[in-house]
Design a protein around this motif. Sequence first.
Motif: not given
Length: 152
Positions: A38-45
């Motif tokens: 999930r490419s969003a602040p706080g997300g994990t890639l």
Amino acid sequence: MPDIIHRIAIRAPAAKVYEALATVEGVGGWWTRDAKGRSAPGGTLQFMFHRPDGTELGAMEFEVLELKPEREVRWRCTGGPPEWIGTEVAFRLSREDEQTVIAFGHRGWREVSEFTAHCSMKWATFLLSLRAFVETGKGRPAPDDLKIDTWN
């Protein structure tokens, strides 16, 4: 702490470069085809790397720290090679003439080593892949990346 830094210009609007850096699909076009998260602040890639024969080389996990449209993408490594854990990767975008310039940094390495040198060279090849992907639609993401030594 040592850092890896590079600078590259891409003949494309900042919005198009940003899209290639800030989305899972975009990163899959130039770094590794096996990208998810999930490419969003706080997300994990999560990014997996394989040889062309399918053999796994390794994986990295990043927390997305910052996404500033057309200006910056920043991640912190939370999983992968021990040397990467806690380091930060940043892509800062600016416009110069008719190009988008990326000031790239992979910062916070604990020490300089042969692995740091390998990673610096690999980042350079992947930044060239990014430029090709944005300018032509065809990058060289892993496993089709440019091989530079016996470690990949």
